[in-house]
Enzyme design. Structure first.
Site, PDB file in Angstrom:
ATOM      1  N   ASP A  85       0.796  -1.163   0.012  1.00 44.01           N
ATOM      2  CA  ASP A  85       0.054   0.064   0.070  1.00 44.01           C
ATOM      3  C   ASP A  85       0.852   1.062  -0.052  1.00 44.01           C
ATOM      4  O   ASP A  85       1.664   1.368   0.844  1.00 44.01           O
ATOM      5  CB  ASP A  85      -0.939   0.034   1.330  1.00 44.01           C
ATOM      6  CG  ASP A  85      -2.041   0.962   1.127  1.00 44.01           C
ATOM      7  OD1 ASP A  85      -3.187   0.803   0.768  1.00 44.01           O
ATOM      8  OD2 ASP A  85      -1.755   2.256   1.576  1.00 44.01           O
ATOM      9  N   ILE A  86       0.415   2.169  -0.963  1.00 44.65           N
ATOM     10  CA  ILE A  86       1.392   3.306  -1.073  1.00 44.65           C
ATOM     11  C   ILE A  86       1.022   4.237   0.299  1.00 44.65           C
ATOM     12  O   ILE A  86      -0.160   4.317   0.536  1.00 44.65           O
ATOM     13  CB  ILE A  86       1.240   4.118  -2.336  1.00 44.65           C
ATOM     14  CG1 ILE A  86       1.666   3.353  -3.626  1.00 44.65           C
ATOM     15  CG2 ILE A  86       1.803   5.286  -2.306  1.00 44.65           C
ATOM     16  CD1 ILE A  86       1.427   3.875  -4.834  1.00 44.65           C
ATOM     17  N   ASN A  93      -1.925  13.092  -3.648  1.00 40.85           N
ATOM     18  CA  ASN A  93      -3.231  13.702  -4.621  1.00 40.85           C
ATOM     19  C   ASN A  93      -3.502  15.057  -4.301  1.00 40.85           C
ATOM     20  O   ASN A  93      -3.366  16.013  -4.836  1.00 40.85           O
ATOM     21  CB  ASN A  93      -4.523  12.890  -4.202  1.00 40.85           C
ATOM     22  CG  ASN A  93      -4.500  11.619  -5.069  1.00 40.85           C
ATOM     23  OD1 ASN A  93      -3.815  11.737  -6.283  1.00 40.85           O
ATOM     24  ND2 ASN A  93      -5.219  10.615  -4.559  1.00 40.85           N
ATOM     25  N   ASP A 102      -2.064   9.516  -9.924  1.00 39.61           N
ATOM     26  CA  ASP A 102      -1.844   8.586 -11.197  1.00 39.61           C
ATOM     27  C   ASP A 102      -0.730   8.060 -11.604  1.00 39.61           C
ATOM     28  O   ASP A 102      -0.503   7.093 -12.001  1.00 39.61           O
ATOM     29  CB  ASP A 102      -2.983   9.167 -12.317  1.00 39.61           C
ATOM     30  CG  ASP A 102      -4.465   8.961 -12.096  1.00 39.61           C
ATOM     31  OD1 ASP A 102      -4.717   8.381 -11.077  1.00 39.61           O
ATOM     32  OD2 ASP A 102      -5.220   9.483 -13.050  1.00 39.61           O
ATOM     33  N   GLU A 128      -4.862   2.485  -4.339  1.00 44.85           N
ATOM     34  CA  GLU A 128      -3.492   2.617  -4.065  1.00 44.85           C
ATOM     35  C   GLU A 128      -2.811   1.321  -3.505  1.00 44.85           C
ATOM     36  O   GLU A 128      -1.720   1.466  -2.575  1.00 44.85           O
ATOM     37  CB  GLU A 128      -2.845   3.913  -3.327  1.00 44.85           C
ATOM     38  CG  GLU A 128      -3.418   4.591  -2.173  1.00 44.85           C
ATOM     39  CD  GLU A 128      -4.137   3.594  -1.093  1.00 44.85           C
ATOM     40  OE1 GLU A 128      -5.071   3.109  -1.645  1.00 44.85           O
ATOM     41  OE2 GLU A 128      -3.895   3.789   0.028  1.00 44.85           O
TER      42      GLU A 128
HETATM   43  N1  LIG Z   1      -4.662   9.605  -8.214  1.00 41.94           N
HETATM   44  C1  LIG Z   1      -5.561   8.593  -7.800  1.00 41.94           C
HETATM   45  N2  LIG Z   1      -5.845   8.700  -6.524  1.00 41.94           N
HETATM   46  C2  LIG Z   1      -6.769   7.300  -6.176  1.00 41.94           C
HETATM   47  C3  LIG Z   1      -6.984   6.405  -7.199  1.00 41.94           C
HETATM   48  N3  LIG Z   1      -7.511   5.495  -6.548  1.00 41.94           N
HETATM   49  C4  LIG Z   1      -7.715   5.800  -4.978  1.00 41.94           C
HETATM   50  N4  LIG Z   1      -7.136   7.119  -4.833  1.00 41.94           N
HETATM   51  C5  LIG Z   1      -7.040   7.882  -3.825  1.00 41.94           C
HETATM   52  O1  LIG Z   1      -6.123   7.255  -2.830  1.00 41.94           O
HETATM   53  C6  LIG Z   1      -6.154   7.980  -1.490  1.00 41.94           C
HETATM   54  C7  LIG Z   1      -6.106   6.819  -0.630  1.00 41.94           C
HETATM   55  O2  LIG Z   1      -6.120   7.616   0.707  1.00 41.94           O
HETATM   56  P1  LIG Z   1      -6.296   6.447   2.163  1.00 41.94           P
HETATM   57  O3  LIG Z   1      -6.799   5.506   2.031  1.00 41.94           O
HETATM   58  O4  LIG Z   1      -6.400   7.601   3.253  1.00 41.94           O
HETATM   59  O5  LIG Z   1      -4.714   6.189   2.451  1.00 41.94           O
HETATM   60  P2  LIG Z   1      -3.384   7.075   2.279  1.00 41.94           P
HETATM   61  O6  LIG Z   1      -3.696   8.497   2.250  1.00 41.94           O
HETATM   62  O7  LIG Z   1      -2.377   6.382   1.380  1.00 41.94           O
HETATM   63  O8  LIG Z   1      -2.792   6.670   3.769  1.00 41.94           O
HETATM   64  P3  LIG Z   1      -2.193   5.176   4.584  1.00 41.94           P
HETATM   65  O9  LIG Z   1      -2.550   4.207   3.547  1.00 41.94           O
HETATM   66  O10 LIG Z   1      -2.895   5.250   5.808  1.00 41.94           O
HETATM   67  O11 LIG Z   1      -0.628   5.757   4.658  1.00 41.94           O
HETATM   68  C8  LIG Z   1      -7.690   8.567  -1.673  1.00 41.94           C
HETATM   69  O12 LIG Z   1      -7.494   9.977  -1.374  1.00 41.94           O
HETATM   70  C9  LIG Z   1      -8.124   7.983  -2.932  1.00 41.94           C
HETATM   71  O13 LIG Z   1      -8.783   9.285  -3.745  1.00 41.94           O
HETATM   72  C10 LIG Z   1      -6.558   6.551  -8.540  1.00 41.94           C
HETATM   73  O14 LIG Z   1      -6.746   5.672  -9.212  1.00 41.94           O
HETATM   74  N5  LIG Z   1      -5.919   7.692  -8.655  1.00 41.94           N
END
Ligand SMILES: Nc1nc2c(ncn2[C@@H]2O[C@H](COP(=O)(O)OP(=O)(O)OP(=O)(O)O)[C@@H](O)[C@H]2O)c(=O)[nH]1
Length: 214
Positions: A85-86, A93, A102, A128
């Site tokens: 997980d990123i 974003n 993206d 992500e």
């Molecule tokens: N650019 C982009 N963003 C995405 C995509 N799919 C999901 N996201 C974003 O990924 C983010 C995931 O956020 P969170 O689940 O809070 O996780 P996080 O910010 O990585 O925090 P941690 O996992 O706790 O480190 C959300 O803001 C989604 O909108 C995509 O295909 N493209």
């Protein structure tokens, strides 16, 4: 006299039969070619559709559906699951825009996919979130691959002073576990990796691999 009868009666009949034969053969040929072309197009559409069904639109790596199907059909083998997980992706974003987010997803997926062999399947299983099916239960190999993928993420530079990190949860299948149990353990390990500070690997029996932080 015979020539006249031949010209008046028999020749038109022969010509008629000849023309009918040619028409029939040509018709069959056209139908055959049409059928062949239609089958070829149908085949191409079928191949394209089945590729789309297993590919993630954005990153072009395998998608969640394909990953779970693959896992189901290979669940009797010895394998490990890595869930990646990123970290703080929402901030990427928010700070740089959705398009840059993206691009990070695409670049990370491409870099990971490139370095995995045919004994692994790499897929995007969520926004992500990525997963690796690794056809080994060798702990050392799994730890090495996990470390390699941590490093891969760190090589992606969004801006000066801003690189990407990932957290990885790993579960190694033991003989009696179901695929769903292995996934669950990998998920719990990921949760632990996040809670312990991110940018690290946790293997589900609590052995923490923190080569970057050791
Ligand atoms: N650019 C982009 N963003 C995405 C995509 N799919 C999901 N996201 C974003 O990924 C983010 C995931 O956020 P969170 O689940 O809070 O996780 P996080 O910010 O990585 O925090 P941690 O996992 O706790 O480190 C959300 O803001 C989604 O909108 C995509 O295909 N493209």
């Amino acid at each position: 006299m015979f020539d006249l009868i031949d010209e008046l009666f028999f020749q038109p009949v022969w010509v008629g039969i000849y023309v009918e034969d040619i028409s029939r053969t040509t018709g069959m040929l056209i139908t055959g070619i049409g059928f062949f072309l239609a089958m070829r197009d149908l085949n191409q559409v079928h191949e394209q559709l089945s590729l789309e069904l297993k590919t993630d639109d954005l990153t072009k790596v395998a998608n969640r559906r394909y990953f779970y199907q693959y896992l189901k059909s290979n669940s009797s083998d010895n394998y490990s699951i890595l869930i990646i997980d990123i970290d703080h992706f929402k901030r990427i974003n928010d700070d740089f825009g959705h398009d840059v987010g993206d691009q990070v997803l695409v670049e990370f997926a491409m870099r990971c996919n490139e370095q995995l062999n045919t004994d692994s399947v790499f897929a995007r299983i969520g926004g992500e979130e990525f997963a690796v099916y690794y056809a080994t239960d060798n702990r050392i190999k799994v730890a090495q691959l996990s470390q390699q993928l941590l490093n891969t993420a760190q090589q992606i530079k969004i801006a000066a002073q801003r690189s990407v990190t990932v957290s990885i949860g790993v579960a190694i299948k033991s003989h009696d576990t179901l695929a769903t149990d292995v996934i669950k353990r990998a998920d719990q390990a990921l949760y632990k990796a996040k809670n312990e500070g991110r940018d690290r690997v946790v293997i589900s029996d609590d052995n923490i691999q923190t080569a970057n932080h050791a």
